[in-house]
Design a protein around this motif. Sequence first.
Motif, PDB file in Angstrom:
ATOM      1  N   PRO A   1       0.829  -1.214   0.000  1.00  0.00           N
ATOM      2  CA  PRO A   1       0.000   0.000   0.000  1.00  0.00           C
ATOM      3  C   PRO A   1       0.860   1.260   0.000  1.00  0.00           C
ATOM      4  CG  PRO A   1      -0.024  -1.041   2.177  1.00  0.00           C
ATOM      5  CD  PRO A   1       0.751  -1.947   1.277  1.00  0.00           C
ATOM      6  N   LEU A   2       0.801   2.024  -1.090  1.00  0.00           N
ATOM      7  CA  LEU A   2       1.571   3.263  -1.224  1.00  0.00           C
ATOM      8  C   LEU A   2       0.683   4.495  -1.230  1.00  0.00           C
ATOM      9  CD1 LEU A   2       4.110   2.087  -3.970  1.00  0.00           C
ATOM     10  CD2 LEU A   2       4.505   2.240  -1.513  1.00  0.00           C
ATOM     11  N   GLY A   3      -0.612   4.294  -0.959  1.00  0.00           N
ATOM     12  CA  GLY A   3      -1.524   5.425  -0.861  1.00  0.00           C
ATOM     13  C   GLY A   3      -1.864   6.034  -2.206  1.00  0.00           C
ATOM     14  N   ARG A   4      -2.177   7.321  -2.174  1.00  0.00           N
ATOM     15  CA  ARG A   4      -2.641   8.002  -3.387  1.00  0.00           C
ATOM     16  C   ARG A   4      -1.566   8.116  -4.454  1.00  0.00           C
ATOM     17  NH1 ARG A   4      -4.936  13.422  -0.845  1.00  0.00           N
ATOM     18  NH2 ARG A   4      -3.046  13.095   0.389  1.00  0.00           N
ATOM     19  N   LEU A   5      -0.310   7.939  -4.059  1.00  0.00           N
ATOM     20  CA  LEU A   5       0.788   8.053  -5.012  1.00  0.00           C
ATOM     21  C   LEU A   5       1.197   6.706  -5.606  1.00  0.00           C
ATOM     22  CD1 LEU A   5       3.030  10.649  -3.141  1.00  0.00           C
ATOM     23  CD2 LEU A   5       1.425  11.067  -5.014  1.00  0.00           C
ATOM     24  N   GLN A   6       0.350   5.691  -5.436  1.00  0.00           N
ATOM     25  CA  GLN A   6       0.692   4.337  -5.911  1.00  0.00           C
ATOM     26  C   GLN A   6       1.040   4.338  -7.401  1.00  0.00           C
ATOM     27  OE1 GLN A   6      -0.267   1.467  -3.639  1.00  0.00           O
ATOM     28  NE2 GLN A   6       0.982   0.106  -4.874  1.00  0.00           N
ATOM     29  N   SER A   7       0.237   5.023  -8.210  1.00  0.00           N
ATOM     30  CA  SER A   7       0.454   4.994  -9.659  1.00  0.00           C
ATOM     31  C   SER A   7       1.754   5.683 -10.063  1.00  0.00           C
ATOM     32  CB  SER A   7      -0.722   5.652 -10.382  1.00  0.00           C
ATOM     33  OG  SER A   7      -0.844   7.011  -9.983  1.00  0.00           O
ATOM     34  N   TYR A   8       2.260   6.583  -9.211  1.00  0.00           N
ATOM     35  CA  TYR A   8       3.532   7.250  -9.491  1.00  0.00           C
ATOM     36  C   TYR A   8       4.703   6.529  -8.837  1.00  0.00           C
ATOM     37  CZ  TYR A   8       7.336  10.637  -9.038  1.00  0.00           C
ATOM     38  OH  TYR A   8       8.558  11.251  -9.055  1.00  0.00           O
ATOM     39  N   LEU A   9       4.550   6.202  -7.554  1.00  0.00           N
ATOM     40  CA  LEU A   9       5.653   5.590  -6.814  1.00  0.00           C
ATOM     41  C   LEU A   9       5.922   4.154  -7.254  1.00  0.00           C
ATOM     42  CD1 LEU A   9       4.992   6.851  -3.174  1.00  0.00           C
ATOM     43  CD2 LEU A   9       6.790   7.600  -4.744  1.00  0.00           C
ATOM     44  N   GLY A  10       4.854   3.403  -7.571  1.00  0.00           N
ATOM     45  CA  GLY A  10       5.032   2.005  -7.963  1.00  0.00           C
ATOM     46  C   GLY A  10       5.981   1.841  -9.140  1.00  0.00           C
ATOM     47  N   PRO A  11       5.714   2.495 -10.280  1.00  0.00           N
ATOM     48  CA  PRO A  11       6.631   2.376 -11.424  1.00  0.00           C
ATOM     49  C   PRO A  11       8.035   2.906 -11.120  1.00  0.00           C
ATOM     50  CG  PRO A  11       4.502   3.214 -12.134  1.00  0.00           C
ATOM     51  CD  PRO A  11       4.478   3.221 -10.641  1.00  0.00           C
ATOM     52  N   LEU A  12       8.117   3.972 -10.324  1.00  0.00           N
ATOM     53  CA  LEU A  12       9.418   4.539  -9.994  1.00  0.00           C
ATOM     54  C   LEU A  12      10.263   3.545  -9.197  1.00  0.00           C
ATOM     55  CD1 LEU A  12      11.366   6.967  -9.896  1.00  0.00           C
ATOM     56  CD2 LEU A  12      10.183   7.692  -7.797  1.00  0.00           C
ATOM     57  N   ILE A  13       9.654   2.954  -8.181  1.00  0.00           N
ATOM     58  CA  ILE A  13      10.385   1.994  -7.347  1.00  0.00           C
ATOM     59  C   ILE A  13      10.784   0.767  -8.161  1.00  0.00           C
ATOM     60  CG2 ILE A  13      10.208   0.466  -5.356  1.00  0.00           C
ATOM     61  CD1 ILE A  13       8.257   2.523  -4.131  1.00  0.00           C
ATOM     62  N   SER A  14       9.865   0.272  -8.993  1.00  0.00           N
ATOM     63  CA  SER A  14      10.179  -0.944  -9.764  1.00  0.00           C
ATOM     64  C   SER A  14      11.320  -0.699 -10.745  1.00  0.00           C
ATOM     65  CB  SER A  14       8.928  -1.438 -10.503  1.00  0.00           C
ATOM     66  OG  SER A  14       8.513  -0.508 -11.485  1.00  0.00           O
ATOM     67  N   ARG A  15      11.350   0.475 -11.391  1.00  0.00           N
ATOM     68  CA  ARG A  15      12.443   0.772 -12.327  1.00  0.00           C
ATOM     69  C   ARG A  15      13.784   0.849 -11.601  1.00  0.00           C
ATOM     70  NH1 ARG A  15       8.687   4.396 -14.653  1.00  0.00           N
ATOM     71  NH2 ARG A  15       9.657   6.135 -13.534  1.00  0.00           N
ATOM     72  N   ARG A  16      13.789   1.467 -10.423  1.00  0.00           N
ATOM     73  CA  ARG A  16      15.032   1.624  -9.682  1.00  0.00           C
ATOM     74  C   ARG A  16      15.547   0.287  -9.146  1.00  0.00           C
ATOM     75  NH1 ARG A  16      14.852   6.575  -5.546  1.00  0.00           N
ATOM     76  NH2 ARG A  16      17.020   5.863  -5.352  1.00  0.00           N
ATOM     77  N   ARG A  17      14.656  -0.618  -8.836  1.00  0.00           N
ATOM     78  CA  ARG A  17      15.058  -1.887  -8.244  1.00  0.00           C
ATOM     79  C   ARG A  17      15.396  -2.960  -9.288  1.00  0.00           C
ATOM     80  NH1 ARG A  17      14.523  -2.608  -2.904  1.00  0.00           N
ATOM     81  NH2 ARG A  17      13.449  -0.982  -1.725  1.00  0.00           N
ATOM     82  N   THR A  18      14.918  -2.788 -10.508  1.00  0.00           N
ATOM     83  CA  THR A  18      15.063  -3.842 -11.511  1.00  0.00           C
ATOM     84  C   THR A  18      16.516  -4.294 -11.719  1.00  0.00           C
ATOM     85  OG1 THR A  18      13.012  -3.308 -12.671  1.00  0.00           O
ATOM     86  CG2 THR A  18      14.719  -4.429 -13.948  1.00  0.00           C
ATOM     87  N   PRO A  19      17.486  -3.410 -11.899  1.00  0.00           N
ATOM     88  CA  PRO A  19      18.866  -3.890 -12.132  1.00  0.00           C
ATOM     89  C   PRO A  19      19.398  -4.752 -10.989  1.00  0.00           C
ATOM     90  CG  PRO A  19      18.672  -1.584 -12.751  1.00  0.00           C
ATOM     91  CD  PRO A  19      17.401  -1.937 -12.030  1.00  0.00           C
ATOM     92  N   LYS A  20      19.166  -4.321  -9.736  1.00  0.00           N
ATOM     93  CA  LYS A  20      19.663  -5.075  -8.594  1.00  0.00           C
ATOM     94  C   LYS A  20      18.981  -6.429  -8.473  1.00  0.00           C
ATOM     95  CE  LYS A  20      20.462  -4.775  -3.622  1.00  0.00           C
ATOM     96  NZ  LYS A  20      20.336  -3.920  -2.410  1.00  0.00           N
ATOM     97  N   ILE A  21      17.667  -6.434  -8.675  1.00  0.00           N
ATOM     98  CA  ILE A  21      16.923  -7.695  -8.551  1.00  0.00           C
ATOM     99  C   ILE A  21      17.300  -8.649  -9.676  1.00  0.00           C
ATOM    100  CG2 ILE A  21      14.636  -8.746  -8.403  1.00  0.00           C
ATOM    101  CD1 ILE A  21      15.444  -7.031  -5.998  1.00  0.00           C
ATOM    102  N   LYS A  22      17.602  -8.124 -10.866  1.00  0.00           N
ATOM    103  CA  LYS A  22      18.088  -8.976 -11.954  1.00  0.00           C
ATOM    104  C   LYS A  22      19.368  -9.693 -11.540  1.00  0.00           C
ATOM    105  CE  LYS A  22      16.404  -7.151 -16.364  1.00  0.00           C
ATOM    106  NZ  LYS A  22      16.827  -6.557 -17.650  1.00  0.00           N
ATOM    107  N   GLU A  23      20.277  -8.977 -10.894  1.00  0.00           N
ATOM    108  CA  GLU A  23      21.530  -9.588 -10.445  1.00  0.00           C
ATOM    109  C   GLU A  23      21.259 -10.705  -9.442  1.00  0.00           C
ATOM    110  OE1 GLU A  23      23.888  -6.469  -8.830  1.00  0.00           O
ATOM    111  OE2 GLU A  23      24.239  -5.484 -10.771  1.00  0.00           O
ATOM    112  N   GLN A  24      20.277 -10.491  -8.582  1.00  0.00           N
ATOM    113  CA  GLN A  24      19.976 -11.507  -7.577  1.00  0.00           C
ATOM    114  C   GLN A  24      19.377 -12.759  -8.217  1.00  0.00           C
ATOM    115  OE1 GLN A  24      17.533  -9.317  -4.845  1.00  0.00           O
ATOM    116  NE2 GLN A  24      19.266  -8.156  -4.017  1.00  0.00           N
TER     117      GLN A  24
END
Length: 411
Positions: free
Chosen positions: A81-104
Amino acid sequence: MALRYPLIHFTRRAVQPSALELLRTVGQQHTFATFAPPVTQDATGSKGPTAMVFMNMGGPSTTNEVGDFLSRLFADADLIPLGRLQSYLGPLISRRRTPKIKEQYAAIGGGSPIRKWSEYQSSEMCKLLDKLSPETAPHKPYVAFRYADPLTEETYNKLLEDGFGRGKGGRAVAFTQYPQYSCSTTGSSLNELWKWRNRLEGKDGSAGIKWSVIDRWPAHPGLVNAIAGNIENQLATYPTERRGDVILLFSAHSLPMSVVNRGDPYPAEVAATVHAVMHHLNFSNPYRLVWQSQVGPSAWLGAQTSIAVEEYVKKGHTELILIPVAFTSDHIETLYELDKEVIGEAGHEGIKRSESLNGNPVFIDALADIAHKHLMSGQSCSSQMRLRCPSCKSEKCLQQKKFFAEQGSLL
């Protein structure tokens, strides 16, 4: 720590010989099953055919799927749950985490094994069900993941292609592979299933698929026996004179405290599993329930698994077994977070992990027993599933629960 949600032999008190065991072929090899051909509504027992749909969060099978997996995961307000900013924060967080999670994922073989194990478990369970419950046979195995292929939409369309629904009726069981219920996991998967049912079959659902739900099974004896057996196998690797002092750390995925305080039943149901396993083991060892995979600055259910291990080591406890208690197979939470981070960084040979359930035959017997009892009960869902959390305000949750509860008797 990055977000990773989800998600043999035995000694004393082993399951007594049963019809399930007698159905197994002597010397059966656990190779991964091939799918049965599609069933049609004229290939039935008196109450079949029956689609058995395993629901789970899923995981990317290759590193190329990680970005899409994270995008769907962070878009789900039921899970994170990210509140009213879910549609903005969700894609932002996923893009930032993708490279690291790919390595894992690359570090554990290039992808999650959860689809492989889910397809195997569901197929093997259905083989047993065909013999245990011929009146509801043939039982067709399906897997529906929340964030990875095969997605719920894909699986629902496959059900329709295989002759269920679209005016033909037919029966399907949504079988959660989260043994302990949470609105963030089982609830989210059922919300998604209900959404696609409405989109693909219409809200009135005339002659649509008749659904029922296996929504939780935290203390089923087969689940308990399988987990306890894996613990005993790992305990046997320690010297006899120190075996009883090994600390057992049961690790489950954490929840935000906002979800816990809403009244989510997950913490209590995980604790029920832990207590049942320790009762099976005659409380042979000291133990604690700890929580992993929390992310972000908000408060999450603790104590954290990684911190618990660090603190016990500081206190001189260097013989511990980590036990995945809310996962039905290996995935990134076990293979990377527990094995490579928590255990690997602890640097002590006495810190180990008990095996995941994976292809454990006692566990697959348990799945068949749970499904068989559900099919014989005629109930569309448990009374617990009908009850909303005390502080739930979700209209989607209300309507989803109402839909499954109103499916009525299936006998």
